[in-house]
Design a protein around this motif. Structure first.
Motif, short mmCIF file in Angstrom:
data_model
loop_
_atom_site.label_atom_id
_atom_site.label_comp_id
_atom_site.label_asym_id
_atom_site.label_seq_id
_atom_site.Cartn_x
_atom_site.Cartn_y
_atom_site.Cartn_z
N VAL A 68 74.50 -36.80 -53.79
CA VAL A 68 73.20 -36.72 -53.13
C VAL A 68 73.19 -35.59 -52.10
O VAL A 68 72.21 -34.85 -51.96
N SER A 69 74.30 -35.43 -51.39
CA SER A 69 74.38 -34.43 -50.32
C SER A 69 74.28 -33.01 -50.83
O SER A 69 73.86 -32.11 -50.09
N THR A 70 74.69 -32.76 -52.06
CA THR A 70 74.65 -31.40 -52.60
C THR A 70 73.25 -30.82 -52.63
O THR A 70 73.08 -29.60 -52.78
N LYS A 71 72.25 -31.65 -52.48
CA LYS A 71 70.86 -31.18 -52.46
C LYS A 71 70.40 -30.83 -51.05
O LYS A 71 69.29 -30.32 -50.88
N ARG A 72 71.24 -31.12 -50.04
CA ARG A 72 70.86 -30.87 -48.66
C ARG A 72 71.80 -29.81 -48.07
O ARG A 72 72.82 -30.12 -47.45
N HIS A 73 71.45 -28.56 -48.25
CA HIS A 73 72.29 -27.47 -47.79
C HIS A 73 72.18 -27.28 -46.28
O HIS A 73 71.11 -27.43 -45.69
N ARG A 74 73.31 -26.94 -45.68
CA ARG A 74 73.36 -26.60 -44.27
C ARG A 74 74.12 -25.28 -44.11
O ARG A 74 74.87 -24.87 -45.00
N LEU A 75 73.89 -24.63 -42.99
CA LEU A 75 74.59 -23.38 -42.67
C LEU A 75 75.58 -23.66 -41.55
O LEU A 75 75.20 -24.15 -40.48
N ILE A 76 76.87 -23.39 -41.82
CA ILE A 76 77.87 -23.53 -40.77
C ILE A 76 78.24 -22.14 -40.29
O ILE A 76 78.46 -21.22 -41.08
N THR A 77 78.26 -21.97 -38.97
CA THR A 77 78.47 -20.66 -38.36
C THR A 77 79.56 -20.75 -37.31
O THR A 77 79.51 -21.60 -36.41
N THR A 78 80.57 -19.89 -37.45
CA THR A 78 81.61 -19.80 -36.43
C THR A 78 81.37 -18.54 -35.60
O THR A 78 81.06 -17.48 -36.15
N THR A 79 81.52 -18.68 -34.29
CA THR A 79 81.25 -17.58 -33.38
C THR A 79 82.43 -17.40 -32.43
O THR A 79 82.89 -18.37 -31.83
N CYS A 80 82.94 -16.18 -32.34
CA CYS A 80 84.02 -15.86 -31.42
C CYS A 80 83.53 -14.76 -30.48
O CYS A 80 83.27 -13.64 -30.91
N ILE A 81 83.35 -15.08 -29.21
CA ILE A 81 82.86 -14.11 -28.24
C ILE A 81 84.04 -13.48 -27.52
O ILE A 81 85.16 -13.98 -27.59
N PRO A 82 83.83 -12.36 -26.83
CA PRO A 82 84.96 -11.64 -26.20
C PRO A 82 85.82 -12.49 -25.28
O PRO A 82 87.00 -12.19 -25.09
N SER A 83 85.28 -13.52 -24.70
CA SER A 83 86.08 -14.37 -23.81
C SER A 83 86.99 -15.32 -24.58
O SER A 83 87.63 -16.18 -23.99
#
Length: 383
Positions: A68-83
């Protein structure tokens, strides 16, 4: 509270003695209802009583929920800032209007990077499990929805390849053994067709060597999982002006661990660069030229006739602002709106491009940093 559960029949919840109430729900109906809920709600329900906990952690229910979940796409985003601050965010991709996805129902996950000197590279997602490449020798599997992770055994790379060698990974599901595999593709340098390929199956304690990569030079992109295979973009060491014809798509069948080549679409012109990725659970190629980017998907894996061009995205250099290093993140189901990530004057800008009306709307703007994004689905699977 006393509970009983069975594979058939009913789930019975009995209240405390002061109320003397009893509620019975058909087992199949309960499973059907719960399978449509998010992992967040299921984890809460699993703590209410033993019956729900037993059902929600049952392997059959976990697979049902995943379907069922395969029909509900999400975007996962990793962020690395200078600190060196490392953040992981998740956004639903079914929000309307499309330019509101970063404003509604965003989730921040708790994740502690393994590599404090640089950042953990987001490789791929398969069935809700995220694969991070820590370095040339170390991989972590993590399910952000349930907060569980697994660090794989150290992968030893050849000593004579330490200086110029590079490792790209792939991760996917092998339906033949009903298990997940991580594939490590190490190549000695960018000018030699010398490789070593290793596979790790979940539940084992070691990597094992398999047949080396075909005599091609792997492109420095991570493997793409589709239909029981992991696919890489590679190229021939050829001289010539027809640049895109030197590319090849090499597919590794996870069941028998053999390679074959996937035929490419007819790009119909001079192509500067190709990018291999996943779109709508299909193999996808972005073909880049000086004036536009085309998005191609293979609707039936392995069938060259099933290549379809979804959308053409113009380069934005002729607009009022110059955008560079555009990344195509997602094509929405209407085949019209496209989520893009752009770099603009030391800023990162997420925009939604409307190909029908040739318009761009900004959805998010932030200071420049290292960002990686993948489409994934929630699941209850433990790595």
């Amino acid at each position: 509270m006393e509970e009983t559960t069975a594979s058939t029949g009913t789930l019975t919840l009995t209240g405390d003695d002061s109320f003397q109430t009893q509620r019975s729900i058909p087992f199949d109906l309960a499973a059907e209802i719960l399978s449509k809920l998010s992992v967040k709600f299921l984890l809460k329900f699993s703590t209410t009583c033993k019956s729900w906990n037993s059902l929600i952690h049952d392997p059959k229910f976990i697979k049902k929920h995943l379907r069922v979940s395969t029909k509900r796409h999400r975007l996962i985003t990793t962020t690395c800032i200078p600190s060196k601050k490392f953040t992981v965010m998740s956004y639903p991709l079914h929000s309307l209007p499309f330019n509101s996805i970063f404003n509604l129902n965003a989730t921040q996950y708790e994740y502690s990077p393994v590599n404090l000197d640089y950042h953990d590279r987001l490789v791929v997602s398969c069935d809700g499990i995220i694969c991070f490449a820590i370095n040339q020798n170390l991989v972590v599997l993590w399910n952000p929805s349930i907060g569980k992770f697994k660090t794989l055994p150290t992968l030893y790379t050849p000593k004579d390849g330490d200086n110029d060698g590079h490792t790209v990974y792939g991760f996917g599901y092998d339906p033949f053994i009903d298990n997940y595999k991580v594939v490590s593709l190490f190549y000695y340098n960018v000018y030699a067709c010398k490789t070593e390929v290793s596979v790790y199956s979940l539940g084992t304690d070691c990597w094992r060597r398999i047949e080396d990569f075909p005599p091609l030079i792997p492109y420095s992109q991570q493997g793409v999982f589709v239909c029981g295979t992991v696919n890489w973009l590679a190229y021939y060491d050829l001289d010539g002006n027809d640049y895109y014809r030197s590319y090849a798509i090499v597919s590794l069948d996870l069941e028998n661990e053999t390679y074959h080549k996937i035929s490419q679409p007819d790009y119909g012109g001079v192509i500067d660069k190709l990018t291999l990725t996943l779109m709508r659970d299909c193999l996808c190629v972005f073909s880049h030229s000086d004036s536009f980017d085309d998005v191609w998907i293979m609707k039936e894996f392995g069938n060259v006739e099933s290549w379809v061009k979804l959308v053409r995205i113009p380069r934005f250099s002729n607009r009022c602002l110059y955008f560079d290093n555009t990344k195509i993140l997602y094509v929405f189901e209407d085949d019209n709106h496209v989520l893009l990530l752009m770099e603009e004057k030391f800023k990162l800008k997420w925009v939604v491009y409307d190909s029908k009306n040739d318009t761009v709307k900004c959805t998010k703007l932030q200071d420049f940093c290292w960002v990686e994004s993948k489409v994934y689905v929630e699941s209850l699977l433990s790595p």
